[in-house]
Design a protein around this motif. Sequence first.
Motif, PDB file in Angstrom:
ATOM      1  N   PHE A 162     -25.716 -73.127 115.749  1.00 50.84           N
ATOM      2  CA  PHE A 162     -24.828 -74.277 115.888  1.00 50.84           C
ATOM      3  C   PHE A 162     -25.414 -75.277 116.875  1.00 50.84           C
ATOM      4  O   PHE A 162     -26.103 -74.905 117.814  1.00 50.84           O
ATOM      5  CB  PHE A 162     -23.449 -73.851 116.402  1.00 50.84           C
ATOM      6  N   GLU A 163     -25.107 -76.544 116.631  1.00 51.99           N
ATOM      7  CA  GLU A 163     -25.322 -77.571 117.637  1.00 51.99           C
ATOM      8  C   GLU A 163     -23.979 -78.263 117.854  1.00 51.99           C
ATOM      9  O   GLU A 163     -23.061 -78.127 117.052  1.00 51.99           O
ATOM     10  CB  GLU A 163     -26.377 -78.576 117.193  1.00 51.99           C
TER      11      GLU A 163
ATOM     12  N   SER B 249     -10.167-102.315 126.832  1.00 55.37           N
ATOM     13  CA  SER B 249      -8.837-102.272 127.442  1.00 55.37           C
ATOM     14  C   SER B 249      -7.740-102.034 126.415  1.00 55.37           C
ATOM     15  O   SER B 249      -6.668-101.540 126.762  1.00 55.37           O
ATOM     16  CB  SER B 249      -8.575-103.579 128.195  1.00 55.37           C
ATOM     17  N   ASN B 250      -7.988-102.404 125.161  1.00 53.79           N
ATOM     18  CA  ASN B 250      -6.985-102.238 124.114  1.00 53.79           C
ATOM     19  C   ASN B 250      -7.351-101.150 123.117  1.00 53.79           C
ATOM     20  O   ASN B 250      -6.839-101.134 121.998  1.00 53.79           O
ATOM     21  CB  ASN B 250      -6.776-103.563 123.365  1.00 53.79           C
ATOM     22  N   CYS B 251      -8.224-100.251 123.534  1.00 61.11           N
ATOM     23  CA  CYS B 251      -8.671 -99.182 122.636  1.00 61.11           C
ATOM     24  C   CYS B 251      -8.079 -97.844 123.063  1.00 61.11           C
ATOM     25  O   CYS B 251      -7.971 -97.550 124.262  1.00 61.11           O
ATOM     26  CB  CYS B 251     -10.192 -99.058 122.645  1.00 61.11           C
ATOM     27  N   ALA B 252      -7.694 -97.063 122.080  1.00 60.11           N
ATOM     28  CA  ALA B 252      -7.297 -95.689 122.366  1.00 60.11           C
ATOM     29  C   ALA B 252      -8.519 -94.915 122.854  1.00 60.11           C
ATOM     30  O   ALA B 252      -9.661 -95.299 122.595  1.00 60.11           O
ATOM     31  CB  ALA B 252      -6.722 -95.039 121.111  1.00 60.11           C
ATOM     32  N   THR B 253      -8.277 -93.836 123.577  1.00 59.57           N
ATOM     33  CA  THR B 253      -9.371 -92.999 124.064  1.00 59.57           C
ATOM     34  C   THR B 253      -9.479 -91.765 123.183  1.00 59.57           C
ATOM     35  O   THR B 253      -8.529 -90.986 123.083  1.00 59.57           O
ATOM     36  CB  THR B 253      -9.127 -92.567 125.522  1.00 59.57           C
ATOM     37  N   VAL B 254     -10.613 -91.610 122.542  1.00 57.59           N
ATOM     38  CA  VAL B 254     -10.825 -90.469 121.653  1.00 57.59           C
ATOM     39  C   VAL B 254     -12.138 -89.794 122.021  1.00 57.59           C
ATOM     40  O   VAL B 254     -13.183 -90.437 122.072  1.00 57.59           O
ATOM     41  CB  VAL B 254     -10.870 -90.896 120.169  1.00 57.59           C
ATOM     42  N   THR B 255     -12.078 -88.497 122.287  1.00 58.00           N
ATOM     43  CA  THR B 255     -13.291 -87.714 122.553  1.00 58.00           C
ATOM     44  C   THR B 255     -13.217 -86.428 121.738  1.00 58.00           C
ATOM     45  O   THR B 255     -12.217 -85.716 121.769  1.00 58.00           O
ATOM     46  CB  THR B 255     -13.439 -87.368 124.044  1.00 58.00           C
ATOM     47  N   ILE B 256     -14.279 -86.152 121.012  1.00 57.19           N
ATOM     48  CA  ILE B 256     -14.327 -84.990 120.131  1.00 57.19           C
ATOM     49  C   ILE B 256     -15.653 -84.275 120.328  1.00 57.19           C
ATOM     50  O   ILE B 256     -16.714 -84.903 120.350  1.00 57.19           O
ATOM     51  CB  ILE B 256     -14.180 -85.408 118.648  1.00 57.19           C
ATOM     52  N   SER B 257     -15.584 -82.972 120.464  1.00 54.25           N
ATOM     53  CA  SER B 257     -16.786 -82.152 120.573  1.00 54.25           C
ATOM     54  C   SER B 257     -16.556 -80.875 119.768  1.00 54.25           C
ATOM     55  O   SER B 257     -15.715 -80.050 120.133  1.00 54.25           O
ATOM     56  CB  SER B 257     -17.078 -81.813 122.042  1.00 54.25           C
ATOM     57  N   VAL B 258     -17.273 -80.732 118.676  1.00 52.30           N
ATOM     58  CA  VAL B 258     -17.075 -79.586 117.793  1.00 52.30           C
ATOM     59  C   VAL B 258     -18.432 -78.999 117.399  1.00 52.30           C
ATOM     60  O   VAL B 258     -19.437 -79.716 117.350  1.00 52.30           O
ATOM     61  CB  VAL B 258     -16.297 -79.988 116.517  1.00 52.30           C
TER      62      VAL B 258
ATOM     63  N   LYS C   8     -21.372 -77.643 114.992  1.00 49.86           N
ATOM     64  CA  LYS C   8     -21.858 -77.955 113.656  1.00 49.86           C
ATOM     65  C   LYS C   8     -22.860 -76.892 113.247  1.00 49.86           C
ATOM     66  O   LYS C   8     -23.851 -76.660 113.948  1.00 49.86           O
ATOM     67  CB  LYS C   8     -22.518 -79.336 113.628  1.00 49.86           C
ATOM     68  N   ALA C   9     -22.581 -76.227 112.126  1.00 48.45           N
ATOM     69  CA  ALA C   9     -23.494 -75.200 111.625  1.00 48.45           C
ATOM     70  C   ALA C   9     -24.744 -75.870 111.072  1.00 48.45           C
ATOM     71  O   ALA C   9     -24.660 -76.828 110.294  1.00 48.45           O
ATOM     72  CB  ALA C   9     -22.804 -74.365 110.554  1.00 48.45           C
ATOM     73  N   MET C  10     -25.905 -75.372 111.480  1.00 46.35           N
ATOM     74  CA  MET C  10     -27.169 -75.998 111.115  1.00 46.35           C
ATOM     75  C   MET C  10     -27.853 -75.223 109.992  1.00 46.35           C
ATOM     76  O   MET C  10     -27.975 -74.000 110.046  1.00 46.35           O
ATOM     77  CB  MET C  10     -28.095 -76.058 112.328  1.00 46.35           C
ATOM     78  N   GLY C  11     -28.296 -75.930 108.996  1.00 43.33           N
ATOM     79  CA  GLY C  11     -28.990 -75.300 107.883  1.00 43.33           C
ATOM     80  C   GLY C  11     -28.497 -75.879 106.570  1.00 43.33           C
ATOM     81  O   GLY C  11     -27.635 -76.756 106.530  1.00 43.33           O
ATOM     82  N   ASN C  12     -29.034 -75.371 105.493  1.00 40.87           N
ATOM     83  CA  ASN C  12     -28.669 -75.871 104.174  1.00 40.87           C
ATOM     84  C   ASN C  12     -27.952 -74.817 103.343  1.00 40.87           C
ATOM     85  O   ASN C  12     -27.799 -74.979 102.133  1.00 40.87           O
ATOM     86  CB  ASN C  12     -29.929 -76.333 103.432  1.00 40.87           C
ATOM     87  N   LYS C  13     -27.518 -73.743 104.002  1.00 39.89           N
ATOM     88  CA  LYS C  13     -26.839 -72.681 103.268  1.00 39.89           C
ATOM     89  C   LYS C  13     -25.431 -73.119 102.892  1.00 39.89           C
ATOM     90  O   LYS C  13     -24.828 -73.979 103.520  1.00 39.89           O
ATOM     91  CB  LYS C  13     -26.781 -71.409 104.114  1.00 39.89           C
TER      92      LYS C  13
END
Length: 246
Positions: free
Chosen positions: A25-26, A36-45, A47-52
């Motif tokens: 995974f990475e 100033s008018n933007c929502a705050t969104v942070t995502i870290s998940v 990711k399975a690496m490969g072509n399987k």
Amino acid sequence: MKYTLSILLVTLIFIGCKEDKNLIFETSSFDNERCSNCATVTISVPKAMGNKKLDEVINNALREEVIFILKYDDEVNANSIDSAIQSFQNEYSKLREKFPEESTLWEASINGAVTYENDRILTIQLDYYLFTGGAHGYGSTRFLNFDKTKATELGNEELFKDIVDFQGFAEAKFREQENIPTSQAINSTGFMFEGDEFYLPENIGFTNDGLQLFYEQYEVASYADGPIILNLPFEEIQRYLIPLSL
């Protein structure tokens, strides 16, 4: 000497083969524009690496779960995490246009991690928090379980040999943890199970210590009670589970 080297070589090959069964995974990170008018969104998940096929199944399931958590604008055809972030931002922008004096910034954070993996089963846990105004935000956990040998995502019923049999065991452990007498109804101490009947939560997943049953806020109790979590060690539940290894 040659004999010793041969043993060492075979051992290293054997260890290498066992290690190869674990996925690679990475971390994939996403956020939105900072303003100033933007929502705050942070995502870290992960990711399975490969072509399987398995990698594709895992990554698609994670993407769909993140989209489901974030999507607010039904008019947006969110088919990616970036478009789901935009959906979240669009809904916040509509609120600001309608109520210009609204100063509370919307916030969304999602973090994922592998909590269990062996040669057959993989579990990924997503912890998330949303704040869209009001007195408080909302945080919860989702589990995604996969059968690595079949390259499929597992539904809760597929984790058990007999889910009804397991539910009876889980109720006994739940009553023990929450001090609910067996002679009284499940809601007798203040819980809010629909129909006054015990049931399993929607979120069930494996950790290195066993199986976790995660009842979200409001699922069976008030917001003030927070999530209700029941952890069941492997040694207590092995007889109820599908074979976890080959």
